[in-house]
Design an enzyme around this catalytic site. Structure first.
Site, short mmCIF file in Angstrom:
data_model
loop_
_atom_site.label_atom_id
_atom_site.label_comp_id
_atom_site.label_asym_id
_atom_site.label_seq_id
_atom_site.Cartn_x
_atom_site.Cartn_y
_atom_site.Cartn_z
N SER A 164 40.89 -26.63 85.61
CA SER A 164 42.64 -25.53 84.60
C SER A 164 44.03 -26.19 84.71
O SER A 164 44.34 -26.77 85.52
CB SER A 164 42.13 -24.06 85.48
OG SER A 164 43.44 -23.22 84.77
N HIS A 187 40.29 -26.58 80.88
CA HIS A 187 39.92 -24.98 80.40
C HIS A 187 41.62 -24.88 80.53
O HIS A 187 42.13 -24.65 80.72
CB HIS A 187 39.61 -25.47 82.44
CG HIS A 187 39.46 -23.12 81.67
ND1 HIS A 187 38.28 -22.51 81.91
CD2 HIS A 187 39.21 -22.44 82.75
CE1 HIS A 187 38.22 -21.60 82.37
NE2 HIS A 187 39.60 -21.08 82.47
N ASP A 221 43.50 -21.65 79.57
CA ASP A 221 43.64 -19.89 80.48
C ASP A 221 44.46 -19.57 79.54
O ASP A 221 45.95 -19.40 79.41
CB ASP A 221 43.81 -19.96 81.26
CG ASP A 221 42.96 -20.34 83.21
OD1 ASP A 221 41.26 -19.62 82.77
OD2 ASP A 221 43.22 -21.26 83.27
N MET A 237 45.85 -15.95 78.20
CA MET A 237 46.33 -14.70 78.88
C MET A 237 47.71 -13.73 77.73
O MET A 237 48.52 -14.25 77.51
CB MET A 237 46.94 -14.48 80.60
CG MET A 237 46.41 -15.47 81.40
SD MET A 237 46.64 -15.05 83.44
CE MET A 237 45.84 -16.71 84.08
N HIS A 297 39.17 -20.03 77.30
CA HIS A 297 39.02 -18.93 78.27
C HIS A 297 39.75 -17.99 78.38
O HIS A 297 41.01 -17.90 78.78
CB HIS A 297 39.04 -19.10 79.90
CG HIS A 297 38.79 -17.70 81.07
ND1 HIS A 297 38.94 -17.96 82.16
CD2 HIS A 297 38.40 -16.21 80.43
CE1 HIS A 297 38.62 -16.65 82.79
NE2 HIS A 297 38.35 -15.43 81.61
N MET A 320 41.57 -14.88 78.38
CA MET A 320 41.49 -13.38 78.96
C MET A 320 42.73 -12.81 78.41
O MET A 320 43.35 -11.35 78.24
CB MET A 320 42.02 -13.54 80.36
CG MET A 320 41.38 -14.44 81.60
SD MET A 320 41.73 -15.23 82.29
CE MET A 320 42.18 -16.90 81.81
N MET A 367 33.73 -15.09 86.46
CA MET A 367 34.98 -15.41 87.22
C MET A 367 34.48 -15.13 88.80
O MET A 367 33.66 -13.98 90.12
CB MET A 367 35.89 -13.95 87.34
CG MET A 367 36.44 -14.33 86.24
SD MET A 367 36.73 -15.73 85.34
CE MET A 367 38.56 -15.89 87.05
N GLY A 388 43.93 -14.22 85.77
CA GLY A 388 45.73 -13.73 86.29
C GLY A 388 45.96 -14.67 86.12
O GLY A 388 47.09 -15.10 85.71
N GLY A 391 46.23 -18.60 89.04
CA GLY A 391 46.00 -19.79 89.70
C GLY A 391 46.12 -19.31 91.59
O GLY A 391 47.12 -18.38 91.74
N ASP A 408 34.82 -20.00 88.29
CA ASP A 408 36.53 -19.66 87.34
C ASP A 408 37.03 -19.72 89.56
O ASP A 408 36.71 -17.81 88.85
CB ASP A 408 37.08 -19.84 86.60
CG ASP A 408 38.36 -19.90 86.39
OD1 ASP A 408 38.21 -20.11 86.98
OD2 ASP A 408 38.78 -19.22 85.15
N GLY A 409 37.81 -19.54 89.99
CA GLY A 409 38.84 -18.96 90.20
C GLY A 409 38.12 -19.27 91.76
O GLY A 409 37.46 -18.80 92.91
N GLY A 421 42.05 -25.34 89.65
CA GLY A 421 43.94 -25.69 88.84
C GLY A 421 43.67 -26.31 90.54
O GLY A 421 44.09 -27.06 90.59
C1 DX5 Z 1 42.90 -16.99 86.83
C2 DX5 Z 1 42.03 -18.66 85.90
C3 DX5 Z 1 41.77 -19.56 86.78
C4 DX5 Z 1 42.36 -20.04 87.50
C5 DX5 Z 1 41.85 -21.04 88.18
O1 DX5 Z 1 42.43 -16.31 85.79
O2 DX5 Z 1 40.87 -18.24 84.72
O3 DX5 Z 1 41.03 -20.99 85.90
O4 DX5 Z 1 43.52 -21.29 86.37
O5 DX5 Z 1 42.85 -21.13 88.80
P1 DX5 Z 1 42.65 -22.02 90.65
O6 DX5 Z 1 41.37 -22.97 90.95
O7 DX5 Z 1 43.88 -22.38 91.24
O8 DX5 Z 1 42.18 -20.83 91.38
ZN ZN Z 2 39.98 -19.75 83.41
#
Ligand code: DX5
Ligand code: ZN
Length: 216
Positions: free
Chosen positions: A9, A34, A36, A38, A67, A69, A140, A145, A147, A175-176, A197
Site C-alpha cells: 500500500s 495497492h 487507497d 479515500m 481500493h 473507499m 478489511m 481510513g 494505515g 488489508d490492514g 503498508g
Molecule cells: C486502510 C487502507 C490500507 C492501509 C494499510 O484503510 O485500506 O490499505 O494502507 O496500511 P497498514 O498495512 O499499515 O495497516
Molecule cells: Zn487499502
C-alpha cells in the site's frame, strides 16, 4: 513459486518521493501496487484521486490494485479505468444491495478486474451471492481510513466462509495491520493476496519484508 499476491500500500510511501518509493517496492518483488482512494465521506480521510493514479500508471511496471473507499463508487469507475486501474475494488457498504451487481458489471465492461470489500462489522454472508461474479474479495482487517492500525484477528474468521463459497479462481485479499505473522493467520484461512503498508515501508529491509509476506 508461491501464489500469494503481495500488494504494497503506497499510503505508507513518502508522497513527495512517490516514484522512488514505488520503484523500491517493485524492485523488492511486489506483485501489485495497492492504491487507497479515500473521499472524506465514506472514511474520515482524504488521499489519492484520479490524476495521481494516472501519473502512477505512467511509471509503474506492475498492475494497479485500486481500493475505492468512497461513496457513490459507480461515478468514478470510468475515470479510474481510464487512469489505468487493473483491479477496482469498491465497498459493499457504499452501494445499495440491488445496485452491486450493476457496479461489478460496469467495472468488467472496461476490462478491469472487479473486487468487493467488506468492513470489519459486515458479515461475509452478505456477499456470498455476488461471489460468482467477482474477481476479488477484500476483507478489511482494520476499520478503513488509515494505515498503521492493529490487525483485528476476528476478521480473519470470515476468510474460510468466503473461500468455501467462492469459485476457485477468486482472489481473496486482506488489508490492514498485515505483517508476516498476521499474514500467516490469513493465508492459513484462505487468503491469497496480502496488502501491507507500514510493515513494508517502515521495514529496514523492504525486500525481506515483501519476501516474508510471499512466504506467509
Ligand atoms: C486502510 C487502507 C490500507 C492501509 C494499510 O484503510 O485500506 O490499505 O494502507 O496500511 P497498514 O498495512 O499499515 O495497516
Ligand atoms: Zn487499502
Amino acid at each position: 513459486m508461491s501464489d500469494i499476491i503481495v500488494s504494497p500500500s503506497i499510503l505508507s510511501a513518502d508522497f513527495a518521493n512517490l516514484e522512488r518509493d514505488i520503484k523500491k517496492v517493485e524492485n523488492a518483488g511486489a506483485d501489485w501496487l495497492h492504491i487507497d482512494v479515500m473521499d472524506g465521506h465514506f472514511v474520515p480521510n482524504i488521499t489519492i484521486g484520479v490524476p495521481v493514479t494516472a501519473s502512477i500508471k505512467k511509471i509503474a511496471r506492475v498492475p494497479l490494485d485500486v481500493h475505492l473507499m468512497i461513496e457513490n463508487p459507480e461515478r468514478y469507475i470510468e475515470p479510474f479505468a481510464n487512469a489505468g486501474a487493473d483491479i477496482l475494488t469498491f465497498h459493499y457498504e457504499a452501494v445499495d444491495e440491488n445496485k452491486i451487481q450493476q457496479v461489478i458489471k460496469q467495472i468488467k465492461s472496461f476490462g478491469v478486474k472487479a473486487g468487493l470489500s467488506i468492513k470489519p462489522k459486515t458479515s461475509p454472508e452478505k456477499i456470498i451471492k455476488f461471489l460468482p461474479y467477482l474477481d476479488l474479495v477484500l476483507v478489511m482487517t482494520v476499520e478503513p481510513g488509515f494505515g498503521g492500525q492493529a490487525f483485528m484477528e476476528d476478521c480473519a474468521e470470515k476468510l474460510p466462509v468466503i473461500r468455501a463459497n467462492a469459485p476457485e479462481s477468486l482472489i481473496l485479499q486482506v488489508d490492514g495491520g498485515i505483517n508476516d505473522k498476521t499474514g500467516r493467520v490469513c493465508t492459513e484461512r484462505g487468503a491469497n493476496s496480502l496488502v501491507a503498508g507500514n510493515y513494508i515501508y517502515k521495514s529496514p529491509d523492504i525486500k525481506l519484508a515483501v519476501t516474508s509476506l510471499r512466504c506467509a
